[in-house]
Design a protein around this motif. Sequence first.
Motif, PDB file in Angstrom:
ATOM      1  N   THR A 183       0.855  -1.178   0.000  1.00 28.56           N
ATOM      2  CA  THR A 183       0.000   0.000   0.000  1.00 28.56           C
ATOM      3  C   THR A 183       0.899   1.238   0.000  1.00 28.56           C
ATOM      4  OG1 THR A 183      -0.019   0.408   2.367  1.00 28.56           O
ATOM      5  CG2 THR A 183      -1.526  -1.266   1.555  1.00 28.56           C
ATOM      6  N   THR A 184       0.304   2.391   0.125  1.00 30.70           N
ATOM      7  CA  THR A 184       1.079   3.596   0.418  1.00 30.70           C
ATOM      8  C   THR A 184       0.673   4.135   1.780  1.00 30.70           C
ATOM      9  OG1 THR A 184      -0.499   4.964  -0.791  1.00 30.70           O
ATOM     10  CG2 THR A 184       1.477   4.280  -1.982  1.00 30.70           C
ATOM     11  N   ASN A 185       0.075   3.278   2.609  1.00 33.51           N
ATOM     12  CA  ASN A 185      -0.348   3.701   3.940  1.00 33.51           C
ATOM     13  C   ASN A 185       0.856   3.975   4.818  1.00 33.51           C
ATOM     14  OD1 ASN A 185      -2.989   3.421   3.241  1.00 33.51           O
ATOM     15  ND2 ASN A 185      -3.178   1.353   4.040  1.00 33.51           N
ATOM     16  N   ARG A 186       0.723   5.020   5.615  1.00 41.87           N
ATOM     17  CA  ARG A 186       1.784   5.400   6.537  1.00 41.87           C
ATOM     18  C   ARG A 186       1.385   5.024   7.952  1.00 41.87           C
ATOM     19  NH1 ARG A 186       1.189   9.716   2.906  1.00 41.87           N
ATOM     20  NH2 ARG A 186      -0.282  10.782   4.232  1.00 41.87           N
ATOM     21  N   GLY A 187       2.371   4.919   8.814  1.00 38.49           N
ATOM     22  CA  GLY A 187       2.103   4.654  10.210  1.00 38.49           C
ATOM     23  C   GLY A 187       3.376   4.434  10.974  1.00 38.49           C
ATOM     24  N   TYR A 188       3.272   4.441  12.304  1.00 42.03           N
ATOM     25  CA  TYR A 188       4.450   4.282  13.139  1.00 42.03           C
ATOM     26  C   TYR A 188       4.838   2.826  13.341  1.00 42.03           C
ATOM     27  CZ  TYR A 188       3.770   9.170  14.115  1.00 42.03           C
ATOM     28  OH  TYR A 188       3.620  10.508  13.982  1.00 42.03           O
ATOM     29  N   GLU A 189       3.865   1.928  13.312  1.00 41.90           N
ATOM     30  CA  GLU A 189       4.178   0.524  13.520  1.00 41.90           C
ATOM     31  C   GLU A 189       4.846  -0.027  12.270  1.00 41.90           C
ATOM     32  OE1 GLU A 189       2.566  -3.803  13.739  1.00 41.90           O
ATOM     33  OE2 GLU A 189       1.000  -2.341  14.005  1.00 41.90           O
ATOM     34  N   ARG A 190       6.001  -0.640  12.447  1.00 40.66           N
ATOM     35  CA  ARG A 190       6.773  -1.089  11.292  1.00 40.66           C
ATOM     36  C   ARG A 190       6.766  -2.598  11.134  1.00 40.66           C
ATOM     37  NH1 ARG A 190      11.738   2.860  10.563  1.00 40.66           N
ATOM     38  NH2 ARG A 190      12.182   1.240   9.058  1.00 40.66           N
ATOM     39  N   SER A 191       5.965  -3.320  11.917  1.00 37.62           N
ATOM     40  CA  SER A 191       6.005  -4.781  11.868  1.00 37.62           C
ATOM     41  C   SER A 191       5.382  -5.354  10.609  1.00 37.62           C
ATOM     42  CB  SER A 191       5.314  -5.371  13.104  1.00 37.62           C
ATOM     43  OG  SER A 191       3.932  -5.036  13.083  1.00 37.62           O
ATOM     44  N   ASN A 192       4.460  -4.632   9.977  1.00 35.48           N
ATOM     45  CA  ASN A 192       3.820  -5.113   8.752  1.00 35.48           C
ATOM     46  C   ASN A 192       3.290  -6.535   8.904  1.00 35.48           C
ATOM     47  OD1 ASN A 192       3.844  -2.954   6.868  1.00 35.48           O
ATOM     48  ND2 ASN A 192       6.038  -3.208   6.627  1.00 35.48           N
ATOM     49  N   LYS A 193       2.476  -6.753   9.901  1.00 34.12           N
ATOM     50  CA  LYS A 193       1.949  -8.092  10.179  1.00 34.12           C
ATOM     51  C   LYS A 193       0.982  -8.578   9.107  1.00 34.12           C
ATOM     52  CE  LYS A 193       2.523  -7.546  15.104  1.00 34.12           C
ATOM     53  NZ  LYS A 193       1.884  -7.378  16.389  1.00 34.12           N
ATOM     54  N   ASP A 194       0.259  -7.676   8.477  1.00 35.19           N
ATOM     55  CA  ASP A 194      -0.687  -8.058   7.425  1.00 35.19           C
ATOM     56  C   ASP A 194       0.040  -8.033   6.086  1.00 35.19           C
ATOM     57  OD1 ASP A 194      -2.702  -8.380   5.556  1.00 35.19           O
ATOM     58  OD2 ASP A 194      -4.048  -6.926   6.488  1.00 35.19           O
TER      59      ASP A 194
END
Length: 88
Positions: free
Chosen positions: A40-51
């Motif tokens: 995606t191009t979604n941003r966020g602080y969590e970097r684990s990318n579990k999905d």
Amino acid sequence: KRILEQELGVPIDHFTYPIGGFNREIQEIVKKAGYQSACTTNRGYERSNKDLYALRRIRLSNDNTSDFLLRVKLSGYYNLTRKLKFPH
């Protein structure tokens, strides 16, 4: 997926949502097509990318010609300067 693989002659295991947009229905279509993950191009602080079907990425474009901007984006500090964007 099948057409791309046939035309390009290589396996294609990963998908990128056009312009980064998607919803749950699109995620299911991508999974059923046989892709192993999707960006995606979604941003966020969590970097684990579990999905694996909602992997975050940094958008780069032809406008990104500055070495400094590229380094900021790749460093992880880019997310601190941008408004959080969540899927759906």
